[in-house]
Design a protein around this motif. Structure first.
Motif, PDB file in Angstrom:
ATOM      1  N   LEU A   1       0.844  -1.202   0.000  1.00 43.64           N
ATOM      2  CA  LEU A   1       0.000   0.000   0.000  1.00 43.64           C
ATOM      3  C   LEU A   1       0.873   1.244   0.000  1.00 43.64           C
ATOM      4  O   LEU A   1       1.718   1.423   0.880  1.00 43.64           O
ATOM      5  N   ASP A   2       0.657   2.108  -0.981  1.00 46.59           N
ATOM      6  CA  ASP A   2       1.345   3.403  -1.054  1.00 46.59           C
ATOM      7  C   ASP A   2       0.398   4.444  -0.463  1.00 46.59           C
ATOM      8  O   ASP A   2      -0.596   4.827  -1.093  1.00 46.59           O
ATOM      9  N   ILE A   3       0.701   4.909   0.749  1.00 47.86           N
ATOM     10  CA  ILE A   3      -0.162   5.858   1.460  1.00 47.86           C
ATOM     11  C   ILE A   3       0.143   7.272   0.977  1.00 47.86           C
ATOM     12  O   ILE A   3       1.247   7.775   1.154  1.00 47.86           O
ATOM     13  N   GLY A   4      -0.844   7.919   0.378  1.00 50.60           N
ATOM     14  CA  GLY A   4      -0.620   9.245  -0.186  1.00 50.60           C
ATOM     15  C   GLY A   4       0.154   9.133  -1.478  1.00 50.60           C
ATOM     16  O   GLY A   4       1.265   9.662  -1.614  1.00 50.60           O
ATOM     17  N   THR A   5      -0.426   8.450  -2.435  1.00 49.72           N
ATOM     18  CA  THR A   5       0.308   8.094  -3.656  1.00 49.72           C
ATOM     19  C   THR A   5       0.608   9.288  -4.559  1.00 49.72           C
ATOM     20  O   THR A   5       1.497   9.227  -5.400  1.00 49.72           O
ATOM     21  N   GLY A   6      -0.135  10.395  -4.412  1.00 49.13           N
ATOM     22  CA  GLY A   6       0.131  11.578  -5.243  1.00 49.13           C
ATOM     23  C   GLY A   6      -0.097  11.288  -6.711  1.00 49.13           C
ATOM     24  O   GLY A   6      -1.172  10.853  -7.110  1.00 49.13           O
ATOM     25  N   ASN A   7       0.931  11.482  -7.519  1.00 48.38           N
ATOM     26  CA  ASN A   7       0.791  11.268  -8.971  1.00 48.38           C
ATOM     27  C   ASN A   7       0.987   9.813  -9.387  1.00 48.38           C
ATOM     28  O   ASN A   7       0.950   9.491 -10.571  1.00 48.38           O
ATOM     29  N   GLY A   8       1.219   8.927  -8.410  1.00 46.13           N
ATOM     30  CA  GLY A   8       1.346   7.506  -8.721  1.00 46.13           C
ATOM     31  C   GLY A   8       2.706   7.080  -9.251  1.00 46.13           C
ATOM     32  O   GLY A   8       2.876   5.930  -9.656  1.00 46.13           O
ATOM     33  N   ALA A   9       3.681   7.973  -9.238  1.00 49.93           N
ATOM     34  CA  ALA A   9       5.000   7.647  -9.796  1.00 49.93           C
ATOM     35  C   ALA A   9       5.649   6.477  -9.064  1.00 49.93           C
ATOM     36  O   ALA A   9       6.319   5.633  -9.679  1.00 49.93           O
ATOM     37  N   PHE A  10       5.448   6.403  -7.757  1.00 49.78           N
ATOM     38  CA  PHE A  10       6.054   5.309  -7.001  1.00 49.78           C
ATOM     39  C   PHE A  10       5.397   3.974  -7.344  1.00 49.78           C
ATOM     40  O   PHE A  10       6.060   2.929  -7.344  1.00 49.78           O
ATOM     41  N   LEU A  11       4.110   4.004  -7.644  1.00 52.56           N
ATOM     42  CA  LEU A  11       3.426   2.784  -8.073  1.00 52.56           C
ATOM     43  C   LEU A  11       4.061   2.247  -9.364  1.00 52.56           C
ATOM     44  O   LEU A  11       4.248   1.034  -9.523  1.00 52.56           O
ATOM     45  N   VAL A  12       4.368   3.158 -10.269  1.00 51.77           N
ATOM     46  CA  VAL A  12       5.007   2.768 -11.534  1.00 51.77           C
ATOM     47  C   VAL A  12       6.340   2.089 -11.245  1.00 51.77           C
ATOM     48  O   VAL A  12       6.658   1.037 -11.822  1.00 51.77           O
ATOM     49  N   GLU A  13       7.133   2.677 -10.342  1.00 49.95           N
ATOM     50  CA  GLU A  13       8.438   2.102 -10.017  1.00 49.95           C
ATOM     51  C   GLU A  13       8.298   0.736  -9.351  1.00 49.95           C
ATOM     52  O   GLU A  13       9.095  -0.179  -9.599  1.00 49.95           O
ATOM     53  N   LEU A  14       7.300   0.601  -8.493  1.00 44.88           N
ATOM     54  CA  LEU A  14       7.076  -0.689  -7.834  1.00 44.88           C
ATOM     55  C   LEU A  14       6.791  -1.787  -8.850  1.00 44.88           C
ATOM     56  O   LEU A  14       7.347  -2.888  -8.768  1.00 44.88           O
ATOM     57  N   VAL A  15       5.926  -1.468  -9.799  1.00 43.96           N
ATOM     58  CA  VAL A  15       5.574  -2.461 -10.813  1.00 43.96           C
ATOM     59  C   VAL A  15       6.791  -2.790 -11.679  1.00 43.96           C
ATOM     60  O   VAL A  15       7.035  -3.955 -12.025  1.00 43.96           O
ATOM     61  N   LYS A  16       7.571  -1.772 -12.027  1.00 43.00           N
ATOM     62  CA  LYS A  16       8.778  -2.003 -12.831  1.00 43.00           C
ATOM     63  C   LYS A  16       9.783  -2.880 -12.094  1.00 43.00           C
ATOM     64  O   LYS A  16      10.585  -3.580 -12.724  1.00 43.00           O
ATOM     65  N   HIS A  17       9.740  -2.846 -10.766  1.00 44.62           N
ATOM     66  CA  HIS A  17      10.623  -3.693  -9.964  1.00 44.62           C
ATOM     67  C   HIS A  17      10.048  -5.095  -9.763  1.00 44.62           C
ATOM     68  O   HIS A  17      10.648  -5.908  -9.045  1.00 44.62           O
ATOM     69  N   GLY A  18       8.901  -5.351 -10.354  1.00 45.13           N
ATOM     70  CA  GLY A  18       8.357  -6.705 -10.319  1.00 45.13           C
ATOM     71  C   GLY A  18       7.252  -6.954  -9.329  1.00 45.13           C
ATOM     72  O   GLY A  18       6.734  -8.081  -9.248  1.00 45.13           O
ATOM     73  N   TYR A  19       6.852  -5.939  -8.577  1.00 46.95           N
ATOM     74  CA  TYR A  19       5.786  -6.134  -7.593  1.00 46.95           C
ATOM     75  C   TYR A  19       4.433  -6.092  -8.296  1.00 46.95           C
ATOM     76  O   TYR A  19       4.135  -5.156  -9.046  1.00 46.95           O
ATOM     77  N   ARG A  20       3.611  -7.088  -8.015  1.00 48.06           N
ATOM     78  CA  ARG A  20       2.384  -7.282  -8.791  1.00 48.06           C
ATOM     79  C   ARG A  20       1.115  -6.888  -8.066  1.00 48.06           C
ATOM     80  O   ARG A  20       0.066  -6.715  -8.688  1.00 48.06           O
ATOM     81  N   ASN A  21       1.185  -6.795  -6.739  1.00 49.12           N
ATOM     82  CA  ASN A  21      -0.018  -6.554  -5.949  1.00 49.12           C
ATOM     83  C   ASN A  21       0.112  -5.229  -5.203  1.00 49.12           C
ATOM     84  O   ASN A  21       0.338  -5.199  -3.992  1.00 49.12           O
ATOM     85  N   VAL A  22       0.001  -4.138  -5.927  1.00 47.51           N
ATOM     86  CA  VAL A  22       0.209  -2.812  -5.337  1.00 47.51           C
ATOM     87  C   VAL A  22      -1.063  -1.979  -5.428  1.00 47.51           C
ATOM     88  O   VAL A  22      -1.870  -2.137  -6.342  1.00 47.51           O
ATOM     89  N   MET A  23      -1.227  -1.106  -4.434  1.00 43.49           N
ATOM     90  CA  MET A  23      -2.376  -0.197  -4.414  1.00 43.49           C
ATOM     91  C   MET A  23      -1.918   1.170  -3.925  1.00 43.49           C
ATOM     92  O   MET A  23      -1.078   1.275  -3.026  1.00 43.49           O
ATOM     93  N   GLY A  24      -2.462   2.216  -4.523  1.00 46.60           N
ATOM     94  CA  GLY A  24      -2.184   3.563  -4.073  1.00 46.60           C
ATOM     95  C   GLY A  24      -3.454   4.227  -3.601  1.00 46.60           C
ATOM     96  O   GLY A  24      -4.526   4.013  -4.175  1.00 46.60           O
ATOM     97  N   ILE A  25      -3.370   5.005  -2.527  1.00 49.00           N
ATOM     98  CA  ILE A  25      -4.531   5.755  -2.047  1.00 49.00           C
ATOM     99  C   ILE A  25      -4.142   7.220  -1.859  1.00 49.00           C
ATOM    100  O   ILE A  25      -2.983   7.547  -1.583  1.00 49.00           O
ATOM    101  N   ASP A  26      -5.124   8.085  -2.015  1.00 51.75           N
ATOM    102  CA  ASP A  26      -4.931   9.508  -1.779  1.00 51.75           C
ATOM    103  C   ASP A  26      -6.288  10.128  -1.489  1.00 51.75           C
ATOM    104  O   ASP A  26      -7.302   9.688  -2.048  1.00 51.75           O
ATOM    105  N   TYR A  27      -6.308  11.120  -0.601  1.00 55.05           N
ATOM    106  CA  TYR A  27      -7.583  11.760  -0.261  1.00 55.05           C
ATOM    107  C   TYR A  27      -8.007  12.772  -1.322  1.00 55.05           C
ATOM    108  O   TYR A  27      -9.161  13.205  -1.372  1.00 55.05           O
ATOM    109  N   SER A  28      -7.064  13.143  -2.211  1.00 56.60           N
ATOM    110  CA  SER A  28      -7.337  14.161  -3.223  1.00 56.60           C
ATOM    111  C   SER A  28      -7.868  13.541  -4.514  1.00 56.60           C
ATOM    112  O   SER A  28      -7.163  12.752  -5.150  1.00 56.60           O
TER     113      SER A  28
END
Length: 246
Positions: free
Chosen positions: A20-47
Motif C-alpha cells: 500500500l502506497d499511502i498518499g500516492t500523489g501522482n502515482g509515480a512510485f506505483l510505476v516504479e514498484l511495478v517495474k521492480h516486479g511487484y504485482r499486488n500494489v495499491m495507491g490511495i490519496d484523499y485528493s
C-alpha cells in the motif's frame, strides 16, 4: 523512492506481497514498484485530483491493472486491511503538521496503520520533519523498530545531522491485543450458540465484557481490532512480552 526500493530488494520482499502506497500523489512510485516486479500494489490519496492524475499516468505506462483509490486514510473505517507492506513518503508529515487537532490526527494515523497491516507486516516511513527519536516514540505502540535507512547528512556547528529520516517498522501484536482478539472470538462463538435459546440476549454484552477484561489486564492503549485475515489461533506466544498491571 530509490532508498525504499533498495531496502525492499535487500529485505527480499515477495513479488506477490500486498503493498500500500499511502498518499500516492501522482502515482509515480506505483510505476516504479511495478517495474521492480511487484504485482499486488495499491495507491490511495484523499485528493480526487491526485487520484485522477495517478490513473492517467498509470494508463500512459499501460499499467491499467494497478488499483488507485480515493481514500481518507484517517477515516478509512476498516476499508484497508491485509497489507504486507505500507509505505509513507510524506503523508504522515503532512497530516501531523496540520494545526487543527494535531495530537488526535496522529493517533488516528497510527490506528489506521495498525488496521491496514498484517501481523508482522512492514511499514516504511520517510519524514523531513520528524527525527528518528520522535518517530520511534510515535510508533512505539504496536510496532517494532527494524532499521534506519541511509539518508543524506549535513554538518553544522560541529555536529552531524540528517535532513531526512527513513525508518522501517514491523507490526507486532502485544499480548493484550492477542488476549482481546481471542476473547472477542470466544464471545462471538458463545453468543451465536446461545442466540437460539435466548434471542433477547445479543452477543454485544459478551464482546464488551471481553474487551473490558483485556483492557483491565493490560496497561496499553489500542484501537478496536478486527482481523478478517486471521489464520492463527494458537496459544499466546511466550515471546510476546508486555507489562501487565500489578
Amino acid at each position: 523512492m530509490s532508498r525504499v526500493l533498495r531496502w525492499m530488494d535487500k529485505a527480499n520482499i515477495s513479488e506477490n506481497a500486498a503493498i500500500l502506497d499511502i498518499g500516492t500523489g501522482n502515482g509515480a512510485f506505483l510505476v516504479e514498484l511495478v517495474k521492480h516486479g511487484y504485482r499486488n500494489v495499491m495507491g490511495i490519496d484523499y485528493s480526487p485530483a491526485s487520484v485522477e492524475l495517478a490513473k492517467n499516468i498509470l494508463q500512459a505506462e499501460d499499467l491499467t491493472d494497478v488499483t488507485v483509490k480515493e481514500v481518507d486514510f484517517l477515516n478509512c473505517q476498516g476499508e484497508l486491511k491485509g497489507f504486507d507492506v505500507c509505505i509513507d513518503k510524506g503523508t504522515f508529515d503532512a497530516i501531523s503538521l496540520n494545526p487543527d487537532n494535531t495530537k488526535e490526527v496522529k493517533k488516528l494515523y497510527v490506528h489506521a496503520l495498525k488496521d491496514a497491516l498484517k501481523d508482522q507486516g512492514l511499514f516504511a516511513v520517510t519524514s523531513c520533519n520528524w527525527t528518528k527519536e520522535q518517530l520511534l516514540d510515535r510508533f512505539s505502540e504496536g510496532f517494532e523498530f527494524v532499521q534506519e535507512l541511509p539518508t543524506p547528512s549535513f554538518q553544522f556547528g560541529g555536529k552531524t545531522g540528517n535532513s531526512v529520516t527513513a525508518l522501517i517498522f514491523k507490526r507486532t501484536w502485544f499480548i493484550c491485543e492477542r488476549i482481546l482478539l481471542q476473547s472477542m472470538l470466544r464471545a462471538e462463538s458463545s453468543s451465536e450458540l446461545s442466540a437460539a435459546r435466548s434471542p433477547a440476549q445479543s452477543g454485544a454484552g459478551d464482546a464488551q465484557l471481553a474487551a473490558a477484561t483485556a483492557r483491565n489486564f493490560c496497561d496499553f492503549s489500542f484501537s478496536p481490532l478486527v482481523e478478517d485475515d486471521l489464520t492463527s489461533k494458537e496459544p499466546l506466544l511466550a515471546s510476546c512480552s508486555h507489562r501487565s498491571k500489578s
